[in-house]
Design a protein around this motif. Structure first.
Motif, mmCIF file in Angstrom:
data_model
loop_
_atom_site.group_PDB
_atom_site.id
_atom_site.type_symbol
_atom_site.label_atom_id
_atom_site.label_comp_id
_atom_site.label_asym_id
_atom_site.label_seq_id
_atom_site.Cartn_x
_atom_site.Cartn_y
_atom_site.Cartn_z
ATOM 1 N N ARG A 72 0.844 -1.209 0.000
ATOM 2 C CA ARG A 72 0.000 0.000 0.000
ATOM 3 C C ARG A 72 0.875 1.252 0.000
ATOM 4 N NH1 ARG A 72 -5.588 -0.221 1.996
ATOM 5 N NH2 ARG A 72 -5.213 1.710 3.161
ATOM 6 N N THR A 106 -6.902 7.361 -1.745
ATOM 7 C CA THR A 106 -7.678 6.148 -1.467
ATOM 8 C C THR A 106 -7.096 4.968 -2.250
ATOM 9 O OG1 THR A 106 -9.262 6.582 -3.244
ATOM 10 C CG2 THR A 106 -9.765 7.494 -1.070
ATOM 11 N N GLN A 128 1.897 5.079 5.042
ATOM 12 C CA GLN A 128 1.188 3.811 4.912
ATOM 13 C C GLN A 128 1.990 2.612 5.418
ATOM 14 O OE1 GLN A 128 -1.994 3.580 3.976
ATOM 15 N NE2 GLN A 128 -2.049 5.817 3.759
ATOM 16 N N SER A 174 -10.354 -1.407 -3.308
ATOM 17 C CA SER A 174 -11.058 -2.082 -2.215
ATOM 18 C C SER A 174 -10.438 -3.426 -1.862
ATOM 19 C CB SER A 174 -12.532 -2.284 -2.585
ATOM 20 O OG SER A 174 -12.635 -3.049 -3.779
#
Length: 455
Positions: free
Chosen positions: A86, A440, A408, A443
């Protein structure tokens, strides 16, 4: 009957970084691969094709960071695949190559490599390849690991920092080099060897100078001469990781003049930070080899411009905050490693832009050469038809401040806290999938495991 959609997605921009020029272009993507590149003015596409218009932002190949310590399994409290990838995605990195040590087991056997693959699967926000390790006695494992898709191997010529990944001696190296001959693999070297230190002018463990004097340039210089000699004897491709000593550059130049297959990387911290600016007790700056003086840094930049240094990587090497001993500020006892994978693109561009270097230079040093090193140049590193649609859309003029809330990676200790950096990542696409966009994430993880072809 509706006409067939030729592409899944198109990324359009006025400043698209292609191998031959930076120009208005459209990157047409089908099944995660670049299917066509259209230079010039905007085209029209069939209904159902997603068009991402980058406007005046740069569209360039995703960064390939070939030096990242993920530490999972075994030390996942230090870092793990979800958090590391990430962080990479947020920084415009689309591929990382995971180092073999600091995880347990270390990636020094075929079975341990399989454990790595099993652990990483379904956790990756960017694509991940893997380095294996060379340690005393494992030369019999190397060819099987190559056949399984390992990108290459890393060894230490000095204590690695973790007892389970032992450093090699010259006899060990001869055995490993013999095993690697004719394989087209690469051996990476942590190039420091123990040397007499001599008189230290600083002895306080809280003083940065004490640590710096304990890892003199001679440790690197002697090690790099050894690597050069081994490279000449066996003809195996060799690579120096995290070069910090500019004094070793003449050895590297001589090796290259002889035609030896030797490549070299340096790191963002050596190009950004200098010893004169490191406060005492600030152990977040500790790494090995150490961050050296400003004049040494200038020589590294000159060597990079001269292409004596091939690439720039993060050497993201995090740990839990307690191991940094921030409370006591003990440079001698603290864990050595800089956490920075998320900020590499911006760190480099902040400095490069001040030195009249270009985005094309950045792509050469952080995309092209790094993907070639790990055996992924056929898929990664440039925007070309047939390669993976790995792209980063970013603003070279935008700035941001490194604050804990945007970090992150798992542990938030970094020497860059509070620093203002230039170059803001807006969107990162891995094989055509948007994994990061304006703060963002996708998902679910969209990255995959990369295995080096064996032919």
């Amino acid at each position: 009957m509706a006409s067939q959609v030729n592409f899944d997605k198109v990324v359009r921009g006025q400043r698209v970084v292609l191998p031959d020029e930076i120009c208005p272009a459209e990157i047409c993507i089908k099944d995660g691969v670049i299917a066509e590149i259209r230079k010039g003015s905007a085209s029209s596409f069939e209904a159902g094709v997603e068009v991402i218009d980058a406007g005046d932002l740069y569209v360039m190949p995703g960064v390939v960071d070939s030096h990242v310590h993920v530490n999972e399994p075994g030390r996942s409290e230090w870092e793990g695949y979800v958090t590391a990838t990430r962080a990479a995605a947020a920084g415009g990195i689309t591929t990382i190559v995971d180092m073999p040590l600091n995880s347990v087991p270390s990636t020094t056997t075929l079975a341990a490599f399989q454990t790595k693959l099993d652990t990483a699967r379904d956790k990756l926000y960017v694509d991940v390849a893997f380095w294996g390790g060379v340690v005393p006695g494992n030369e019999g494992e190397l060819q099987a690991m190559i056949a399984a898709g390992i990108s290459g191997f890393k060894c230490f010529l000095i204590h690695s920092g973790v007892d389970e990944f032992q450093h090699v001696t010259e006899p060990d190296l001869h055995k490993a080099m013999q095993a690697l001959q004719g394989t087209n693999s690469v051996l990476l070297f942590h190039a420091e060897v123990d040397q007499p230190i001599g008189t230290q002018t600083s002895t306080s463990p809280q003083a940065y100078q004490t640590f710096l004097q304990s890892r003199p340039k001679a440790m690197e210089n002697h090690a790099i001469q050894l690597v050069s000699d081994m490279c000449q004897q066996y003809g195996v491709r060799c690579h120096i990781v995290h070069l910090s000593s500019a004094e070793a550059l003449p050895i590297i130049r001589t090796a290259r003049q002889r035609g030896l297959p030797l490549t070299v990387e340096t790191c963002h911290h050596y190009l950004t930070l200098c010893a004169e600016d490191i406060p005492d007790r600030a152990t977040q700056f500790k790494c090995c080899p150490p961050i050296r003086e400003r004049n040494n840094q200038e020589e590294l930049w000159d060597a990079l411009k001269a292409r004596d240094i091939d690439m720039v990587v993060s050497d993201h090497s995090p740990c839990t905050a307690d191991l940094k001993l921030l409370d006591t500020g003990d440079f001698v006892a603290a864990w050595g490693g800089v956490a920075s994978v998320q900020f590499g693109l911006s760190l480099f561009w902040t400095n490069a832009a001040q030195r009249n270097l270009t985005v094309r230079d950045l792509v050469d040093w952080m995309c092209v050469t790094t993907s070639d090193l790990c055996g992924m140049g056929h898929r990664k590193g440039s925007l070309e038809v047939g390669k993976d649609a790995d792209l980063v859309i970013w603003d070279p003029d935008g700035t941001f401040t490194v604050t804990e809330d945007i970090i992150q990676h798992k542990n938030k200790v970094t020497p860059y806290m509070g620093r203002v950096l230039k170059g803001v990542v807006h969107r990162t696409l891995v094989r055509g999938n948007t994994v990061f966009s304006s703060g963002t994430f996708s998902s679910q993880p969209m990255g995959t495991i990369l295995l080096k072809p064996t032919n």
